[in-house]
Scaffold this motif. Sequence first.
Motif, PDB file in Angstrom:
ATOM      1  N   LYS A  31       0.830  -1.209   0.000  1.00 36.16           N
ATOM      2  CA  LYS A  31       0.000   0.000   0.000  1.00 36.16           C
ATOM      3  C   LYS A  31       0.866   1.261   0.000  1.00 36.16           C
ATOM      4  N   GLU A  32       1.957   1.233   0.771  1.00 33.71           N
ATOM      5  CA  GLU A  32       2.824   2.415   0.871  1.00 33.71           C
ATOM      6  C   GLU A  32       3.681   2.635  -0.374  1.00 33.71           C
ATOM      7  N   GLU A  33       4.133   1.562  -0.994  1.00 38.15           N
ATOM      8  CA  GLU A  33       5.124   1.678  -2.060  1.00 38.15           C
ATOM      9  C   GLU A  33       4.549   1.707  -3.477  1.00 38.15           C
ATOM     10  N   ILE A  34       3.326   1.242  -3.659  1.00 39.42           N
ATOM     11  CA  ILE A  34       2.750   1.202  -5.011  1.00 39.42           C
ATOM     12  C   ILE A  34       1.618   2.220  -5.058  1.00 39.42           C
ATOM     13  N   PRO A  35       1.834   3.302  -5.814  1.00 36.40           N
ATOM     14  CA  PRO A  35       0.895   4.438  -5.774  1.00 36.40           C
ATOM     15  C   PRO A  35      -0.560   4.080  -6.084  1.00 36.40           C
ATOM     16  N   HIS A  36      -0.798   3.112  -6.958  1.00 35.50           N
ATOM     17  CA  HIS A  36      -2.181   2.796  -7.330  1.00 35.50           C
ATOM     18  C   HIS A  36      -2.780   1.662  -6.491  1.00 35.50           C
ATOM     19  N   TYR A  37      -2.124   1.264  -5.383  1.00 31.37           N
ATOM     20  CA  TYR A  37      -2.675   0.270  -4.454  1.00 31.37           C
ATOM     21  C   TYR A  37      -3.224   1.032  -3.242  1.00 31.37           C
ATOM     22  N   ASP A  38      -4.531   1.279  -3.242  1.00 30.04           N
ATOM     23  CA  ASP A  38      -5.141   2.076  -2.180  1.00 30.04           C
ATOM     24  C   ASP A  38      -5.690   1.231  -1.027  1.00 30.04           C
ATOM     25  N   TRP A  39      -5.933  -0.041  -1.289  1.00 27.67           N
ATOM     26  CA  TRP A  39      -6.364  -0.983  -0.247  1.00 27.67           C
ATOM     27  C   TRP A  39      -5.760  -2.330  -0.611  1.00 27.67           C
ATOM     28  N   VAL A  40      -5.082  -2.952   0.336  1.00 21.39           N
ATOM     29  CA  VAL A  40      -4.416  -4.230   0.106  1.00 21.39           C
ATOM     30  C   VAL A  40      -4.807  -5.165   1.236  1.00 21.39           C
ATOM     31  N   GLY A  41      -5.350  -6.327   0.893  1.00 22.13           N
ATOM     32  CA  GLY A  41      -5.735  -7.257   1.944  1.00 22.13           C
ATOM     33  C   GLY A  41      -5.705  -8.704   1.493  1.00 22.13           C
ATOM     34  N   PHE A  42      -5.668  -9.578   2.482  1.00 23.86           N
ATOM     35  CA  PHE A  42      -5.752 -11.014   2.237  1.00 23.86           C
ATOM     36  C   PHE A  42      -7.098 -11.521   2.743  1.00 23.86           C
ATOM     37  N   TYR A  43      -7.725 -12.369   1.942  1.00 16.30           N
ATOM     38  CA  TYR A  43      -8.908 -13.111   2.359  1.00 16.30           C
ATOM     39  C   TYR A  43      -8.531 -14.586   2.340  1.00 16.30           C
ATOM     40  N   PHE A  44      -9.039 -15.339   3.327  1.00 14.03           N
ATOM     41  CA  PHE A  44      -8.741 -16.765   3.403  1.00 14.03           C
ATOM     42  C   PHE A  44     -10.023 -17.569   3.527  1.00 14.03           C
ATOM     43  N   ALA A  60      -8.505   1.608   4.309  1.00 22.87           N
ATOM     44  CA  ALA A  60      -9.700   1.956   5.069  1.00 22.87           C
ATOM     45  C   ALA A  60     -10.393   0.699   5.587  1.00 22.87           C
ATOM     46  N   PRO A  61     -10.988   0.775   6.778  1.00 22.05           N
ATOM     47  CA  PRO A  61     -11.733  -0.374   7.297  1.00 22.05           C
ATOM     48  C   PRO A  61     -12.851  -0.770   6.341  1.00 22.05           C
ATOM     49  N   THR A  62     -13.182  -2.063   6.317  1.00 25.77           N
ATOM     50  CA  THR A  62     -14.238  -2.561   5.441  1.00 25.77           C
ATOM     51  C   THR A  62     -15.259  -3.355   6.236  1.00 25.77           C
ATOM     52  N   ASP A  63     -16.509  -3.288   5.814  1.00 21.42           N
ATOM     53  CA  ASP A  63     -17.568  -4.100   6.417  1.00 21.42           C
ATOM     54  C   ASP A  63     -17.541  -5.519   5.859  1.00 21.42           C
ATOM     55  N   HIS A  64     -16.804  -5.721   4.774  1.00 23.33           N
ATOM     56  CA  HIS A  64     -16.810  -7.017   4.088  1.00 23.33           C
ATOM     57  C   HIS A  64     -15.770  -7.957   4.694  1.00 23.33           C
ATOM     58  N   THR A  65     -16.079  -8.431   5.904  1.00 17.33           N
ATOM     59  CA  THR A  65     -15.155  -9.331   6.593  1.00 17.33           C
ATOM     60  C   THR A  65     -15.436 -10.792   6.231  1.00 17.33           C
ATOM     61  N   ILE A  66     -16.645 -11.072   5.774  1.00 22.53           N
ATOM     62  CA  ILE A  66     -17.018 -12.409   5.292  1.00 22.53           C
ATOM     63  C   ILE A  66     -17.625 -12.240   3.897  1.00 22.53           C
ATOM     64  N   TYR A  95     -20.231  -6.987  -8.367  1.00 18.22           N
ATOM     65  CA  TYR A  95     -19.192  -6.275  -7.628  1.00 18.22           C
ATOM     66  C   TYR A  95     -19.737  -5.843  -6.282  1.00 18.22           C
ATOM     67  N   ILE A  96     -18.966  -6.066  -5.213  1.00 19.14           N
ATOM     68  CA  ILE A  96     -19.346  -5.605  -3.879  1.00 19.14           C
ATOM     69  C   ILE A  96     -18.541  -4.342  -3.598  1.00 19.14           C
ATOM     70  N   ALA A  97     -19.207  -3.221  -3.526  1.00 20.66           N
ATOM     71  CA  ALA A  97     -18.515  -1.945  -3.325  1.00 20.66           C
ATOM     72  C   ALA A  97     -18.025  -1.810  -1.891  1.00 20.66           C
ATOM     73  N   CYS A  98     -16.734  -1.563  -1.755  1.00 21.00           N
ATOM     74  CA  CYS A  98     -16.159  -1.318  -0.428  1.00 21.00           C
ATOM     75  C   CYS A  98     -16.136   0.176  -0.143  1.00 21.00           C
ATOM     76  N   SER A  99     -15.958   0.962  -1.187  1.00 25.62           N
ATOM     77  CA  SER A  99     -15.873   2.413  -1.028  1.00 25.62           C
ATOM     78  C   SER A  99     -16.266   3.059  -2.350  1.00 25.62           C
ATOM     79  N   ILE A 100     -16.884   4.206  -2.289  1.00 23.71           N
ATOM     80  CA  ILE A 100     -17.293   4.894  -3.514  1.00 23.71           C
ATOM     81  C   ILE A 100     -16.084   5.407  -4.292  1.00 23.71           C
ATOM     82  N   THR A 101     -14.922   5.464  -3.646  1.00 22.84           N
ATOM     83  CA  THR A 101     -13.724   5.967  -4.323  1.00 22.84           C
ATOM     84  C   THR A 101     -13.029   4.893  -5.159  1.00 22.84           C
ATOM     85  N   VAL A 102     -13.371   3.622  -4.938  1.00 20.34           N
ATOM     86  CA  VAL A 102     -12.697   2.534  -5.664  1.00 20.34           C
ATOM     87  C   VAL A 102     -13.135   2.518  -7.121  1.00 20.34           C
ATOM     88  N   LYS A 103     -12.144   2.510  -8.015  1.00 17.63           N
ATOM     89  CA  LYS A 103     -12.412   2.503  -9.460  1.00 17.63           C
ATOM     90  C   LYS A 103     -12.057   1.160 -10.110  1.00 17.63           C
TER      91      LYS A 103
END
Length: 149
Positions: A31-44, A60-66, A95-103
């Motif tokens: 997230k810090e080093e790649i300018p176009h990575y605004d949210w980075v996460g792992f799902y298992f 940013a926090p997400t409601d999509h934990t499951i 598509y499940i929207a996490c944020s209105i800013t996500v393109k």
Amino acid sequence: MFDSLRPLVKSIVDSHKNTEEKLQEICNLLKEEIPHYDWVGFYFKNGDKRELKLGPYAGAPTDHTIIPFGKGICGQVAESNENFVVPDVNAQDNYIACSITVKAEIVVPLFVNKENIGQIDIDSNTADPFTEADEHFLEFVNFEVSKIL
């Protein structure tokens, strides 16, 4: 840019921290080093359930934990076992929207012993930013991560 990050990812994986801390560090690094990575996460995969559970992430926090298999981009990757690059999230029906800013979004499955056990999910606030270089880099990240799972 990706070439300079590969040894950093390897050093995190090889560190003496616990798995959760390593995954969090990788999320923070990307997230810090790649300018176009605004949210980075792992799902298992959540045990024997046909759903994904949110793991470490940066952004940013997400409601999509499951996320049920088949739902959204992540849920589709859980079933297809293939990378999914979405240049424009507004053009995606499932598509499940996490944020209105996500393109845009990219999801790359994570395999351990040829089994899809999760994925790395990247959201971008930039339209159509992902290239084959992103895919290859994220495949590399997941290959390294698979060694500690």
